[in-house]
Design a protein around this motif. Sequence first.
Motif, PDB file in Angstrom:
ATOM      1  N   TRP A   5       0.845  -1.193   0.000  1.00 49.00           N
ATOM      2  CA  TRP A   5       0.000   0.000   0.000  1.00 49.00           C
ATOM      3  C   TRP A   5       0.885   1.249   0.000  1.00 49.00           C
ATOM      4  CZ3 TRP A   5      -1.161   3.739   3.898  1.00 49.00           C
ATOM      5  CH2 TRP A   5      -2.303   4.494   3.655  1.00 49.00           C
ATOM      6  N   LEU A   6       1.895   1.272   0.870  1.00 55.61           N
ATOM      7  CA  LEU A   6       2.801   2.416   0.930  1.00 55.61           C
ATOM      8  C   LEU A   6       3.571   2.587  -0.380  1.00 55.61           C
ATOM      9  CD1 LEU A   6       4.167   1.955   4.552  1.00 55.61           C
ATOM     10  CD2 LEU A   6       2.636   3.764   3.756  1.00 55.61           C
ATOM     11  N   LEU A   7       4.083   1.484  -0.906  1.00 55.44           N
ATOM     12  CA  LEU A   7       4.828   1.557  -2.161  1.00 55.44           C
ATOM     13  C   LEU A   7       3.962   2.092  -3.296  1.00 55.44           C
ATOM     14  CD1 LEU A   7       6.858  -1.764  -1.933  1.00 55.44           C
ATOM     15  CD2 LEU A   7       7.756   0.569  -1.759  1.00 55.44           C
ATOM     16  N   ARG A   8       2.705   1.658  -3.346  1.00 51.04           N
ATOM     17  CA  ARG A   8       1.808   2.134  -4.401  1.00 51.04           C
ATOM     18  C   ARG A   8       1.504   3.617  -4.261  1.00 51.04           C
ATOM     19  NH1 ARG A   8      -3.145  -1.724  -5.228  1.00 51.04           N
ATOM     20  NH2 ARG A   8      -3.568  -0.172  -6.838  1.00 51.04           N
ATOM     21  N   LEU A   9       1.652   4.167  -3.069  1.00 49.78           N
ATOM     22  CA  LEU A   9       1.469   5.599  -2.858  1.00 49.78           C
ATOM     23  C   LEU A   9       2.766   6.373  -3.083  1.00 49.78           C
ATOM     24  CD1 LEU A   9      -0.827   5.596   0.289  1.00 49.78           C
ATOM     25  CD2 LEU A   9      -1.461   6.230  -2.043  1.00 49.78           C
ATOM     26  N   GLY A  10       3.834   5.658  -3.453  1.00 54.17           N
ATOM     27  CA  GLY A  10       5.113   6.314  -3.700  1.00 54.17           C
ATOM     28  C   GLY A  10       5.884   6.619  -2.432  1.00 54.17           C
ATOM     29  N   ILE A  11       5.568   5.919  -1.342  1.00 56.66           N
ATOM     30  CA  ILE A  11       6.241   6.129  -0.065  1.00 56.66           C
ATOM     31  C   ILE A  11       7.283   5.038   0.123  1.00 56.66           C
ATOM     32  CG2 ILE A  11       5.939   6.239   2.438  1.00 56.66           C
ATOM     33  CD1 ILE A  11       3.001   7.135   1.833  1.00 56.66           C
ATOM     34  N   PRO A  12       8.562   5.403   0.228  1.00 55.67           N
ATOM     35  CA  PRO A  12       9.601   4.383   0.384  1.00 55.67           C
ATOM     36  C   PRO A  12       9.454   3.649   1.721  1.00 55.67           C
ATOM     37  CG  PRO A  12      10.579   6.589   0.140  1.00 55.67           C
ATOM     38  CD  PRO A  12       9.103   6.758   0.179  1.00 55.67           C
ATOM     39  N   VAL A  13       9.780   2.377   1.722  1.00 55.45           N
ATOM     40  CA  VAL A  13       9.703   1.544   2.920  1.00 55.45           C
ATOM     41  C   VAL A  13      11.114   1.105   3.284  1.00 55.45           C
ATOM     42  CG1 VAL A  13       8.776  -0.585   3.901  1.00 55.45           C
ATOM     43  CG2 VAL A  13       7.397   0.757   2.305  1.00 55.45           C
ATOM     44  N   THR A  14      11.496   1.330   4.521  1.00 55.85           N
ATOM     45  CA  THR A  14      12.803   0.879   4.991  1.00 55.85           C
ATOM     46  C   THR A  14      12.600   0.013   6.228  1.00 55.85           C
ATOM     47  OG1 THR A  14      13.105   2.843   6.378  1.00 55.85           O
ATOM     48  CG2 THR A  14      14.001   2.947   4.147  1.00 55.85           C
ATOM     49  N   HIS A  15      13.516  -0.886   6.434  1.00 54.35           N
ATOM     50  CA  HIS A  15      13.459  -1.793   7.580  1.00 54.35           C
ATOM     51  C   HIS A  15      14.811  -1.765   8.285  1.00 54.35           C
ATOM     52  CE1 HIS A  15       9.664  -3.509   6.212  1.00 54.35           C
ATOM     53  NE2 HIS A  15      10.175  -3.523   5.003  1.00 54.35           N
ATOM     54  N   GLY A  16      14.777  -1.948   9.605  1.00 53.39           N
ATOM     55  CA  GLY A  16      16.014  -2.057  10.353  1.00 53.39           C
ATOM     56  C   GLY A  16      16.694  -3.381  10.044  1.00 53.39           C
ATOM     57  N   ARG A  17      17.981  -3.433  10.311  1.00 52.32           N
ATOM     58  CA  ARG A  17      18.723  -4.668  10.063  1.00 52.32           C
ATOM     59  C   ARG A  17      18.256  -5.748  11.029  1.00 52.32           C
ATOM     60  NH1 ARG A  17      24.845  -2.852  10.190  1.00 52.32           N
ATOM     61  NH2 ARG A  17      24.592  -4.209  11.951  1.00 52.32           N
ATOM     62  N   PRO A  18      18.064  -6.971  10.546  1.00 53.84           N
ATOM     63  CA  PRO A  18      17.658  -8.066  11.439  1.00 53.84           C
ATOM     64  C   PRO A  18      18.692  -8.310  12.530  1.00 53.84           C
ATOM     65  CG  PRO A  18      17.499  -8.726   9.125  1.00 53.84           C
ATOM     66  CD  PRO A  18      18.190  -7.393   9.161  1.00 53.84           C
ATOM     67  N   ARG A  19      18.204  -8.615  13.713  1.00 53.69           N
ATOM     68  CA  ARG A  19      19.035  -8.963  14.871  1.00 53.69           C
ATOM     69  C   ARG A  19      19.989  -7.844  15.285  1.00 53.69           C
ATOM     70  NH1 ARG A  19      18.154 -13.024  11.663  1.00 53.69           N
ATOM     71  NH2 ARG A  19      20.042 -12.837  10.461  1.00 53.69           N
ATOM     72  N   HIS A  20      19.616  -6.588  15.007  1.00 53.82           N
ATOM     73  CA  HIS A  20      20.398  -5.429  15.426  1.00 53.82           C
ATOM     74  C   HIS A  20      19.454  -4.435  16.103  1.00 53.82           C
ATOM     75  CE1 HIS A  20      23.271  -7.131  12.579  1.00 53.82           C
ATOM     76  NE2 HIS A  20      24.177  -6.496  13.277  1.00 53.82           N
ATOM     77  N   PRO A  21      19.097  -4.682  17.374  1.00 56.41           N
ATOM     78  CA  PRO A  21      18.103  -3.828  18.037  1.00 56.41           C
ATOM     79  C   PRO A  21      18.550  -2.379  18.175  1.00 56.41           C
ATOM     80  CG  PRO A  21      19.100  -5.348  19.593  1.00 56.41           C
ATOM     81  CD  PRO A  21      19.574  -5.749  18.222  1.00 56.41           C
ATOM     82  N   GLN A  22      19.872  -2.136  18.092  1.00 55.04           N
ATOM     83  CA  GLN A  22      20.319  -0.747  18.217  1.00 55.04           C
ATOM     84  C   GLN A  22      19.796   0.117  17.076  1.00 55.04           C
ATOM     85  OE1 GLN A  22      22.235  -3.410  17.786  1.00 55.04           O
ATOM     86  NE2 GLN A  22      23.975  -3.011  16.458  1.00 55.04           N
ATOM     87  N   THR A  23      19.437  -0.489  15.939  1.00 54.34           N
ATOM     88  CA  THR A  23      18.887   0.298  14.834  1.00 54.34           C
ATOM     89  C   THR A  23      17.426   0.651  15.092  1.00 54.34           C
ATOM     90  OG1 THR A  23      18.228  -1.650  13.555  1.00 54.34           O
ATOM     91  CG2 THR A  23      20.431  -0.784  13.158  1.00 54.34           C
ATOM     92  N   GLN A  24      16.862   0.086  16.140  1.00 49.88           N
ATOM     93  CA  GLN A  24      15.473   0.342  16.489  1.00 49.88           C
ATOM     94  C   GLN A  24      15.379   1.202  17.750  1.00 49.88           C
ATOM     95  OE1 GLN A  24      13.511  -0.769  14.197  1.00 49.88           O
ATOM     96  NE2 GLN A  24      15.094  -1.976  13.236  1.00 49.88           N
ATOM     97  N   GLY A  25      16.374   2.026  17.983  1.00 49.47           N
ATOM     98  CA  GLY A  25      16.477   2.786  19.226  1.00 49.47           C
ATOM     99  C   GLY A  25      15.254   3.610  19.577  1.00 49.47           C
ATOM    100  N   LYS A  26      14.704   4.332  18.601  1.00 53.41           N
ATOM    101  CA  LYS A  26      13.534   5.174  18.886  1.00 53.41           C
ATOM    102  C   LYS A  26      12.346   4.327  19.324  1.00 53.41           C
ATOM    103  CE  LYS A  26      13.788   7.134  14.871  1.00 53.41           C
ATOM    104  NZ  LYS A  26      14.909   7.190  14.001  1.00 53.41           N
ATOM    105  N   ASP A  27      12.157   3.194  18.653  1.00 52.70           N
ATOM    106  CA  ASP A  27      11.050   2.307  19.020  1.00 52.70           C
ATOM    107  C   ASP A  27      11.258   1.734  20.413  1.00 52.70           C
ATOM    108  OD1 ASP A  27       9.837   2.724  16.569  1.00 52.70           O
ATOM    109  OD2 ASP A  27      10.698   0.932  15.669  1.00 52.70           O
ATOM    110  N   GLU A  28      12.476   1.299  20.699  1.00 47.32           N
ATOM    111  CA  GLU A  28      12.769   0.727  22.012  1.00 47.32           C
ATOM    112  C   GLU A  28      12.556   1.773  23.107  1.00 47.32           C
ATOM    113  OE1 GLU A  28      13.336  -2.412  22.638  1.00 47.32           O
ATOM    114  OE2 GLU A  28      13.360  -2.977  20.525  1.00 47.32           O
ATOM    115  N   ARG A  29      12.963   3.006  22.850  1.00 43.67           N
ATOM    116  CA  ARG A  29      12.789   4.076  23.843  1.00 43.67           C
ATOM    117  C   ARG A  29      11.309   4.348  24.078  1.00 43.67           C
ATOM    118  NH1 ARG A  29      12.450   6.571  27.852  1.00 43.67           N
ATOM    119  NH2 ARG A  29      13.475   8.515  28.337  1.00 43.67           N
ATOM    120  N   LEU A  30      10.523   4.392  23.013  1.00 38.87           N
ATOM    121  CA  LEU A  30       9.083   4.595  23.155  1.00 38.87           C
ATOM    122  C   LEU A  30       8.471   3.472  23.990  1.00 38.87           C
ATOM    123  CD1 LEU A  30       6.306   5.864  22.462  1.00 38.87           C
ATOM    124  CD2 LEU A  30       6.319   4.416  20.433  1.00 38.87           C
TER     125      LEU A  30
END
Length: 137
Positions: A5-30
Amino acid sequence: MLTTWLLRLGIPVTHGRPRHPQTQGKDERLHRTLQQELLEHLEAVDLPYGQRAFDLWRDSYNQERPHEALGLRPPGQCYRPSPRAYPEVLPPVTYPPGSCLRQVDSAGKLSYRNQSWRVGKAFRGQTVRLQPTGEGS
């Protein structure tokens, strides 16, 4: 389906690296803040009660509570709604004439030259275009 759905709206999708929780810092803090400020103290008697408590916390978190990373401003002072129009119905996907198209199956795979290729469950039921990259055979 959110990804497509996002891609069809022209919105890029990015994902954090697997098994690297430090890339998810904002989510972990929330999640840590949510746990400390609400969940540890909440005695939800039912789902509607819990939802009301969460809604109040979310409003405070976004509109009142200062955030150090934002110069002690709440997020509501820093972010604005996107000016991008929200379509009620997505436009149909079209491909150039003569494109090599494949249907993605319920497992998120497609078949090409008698070989199965995983493209992801987000594309289940979608027709996708195959395009050579110049890599491999």
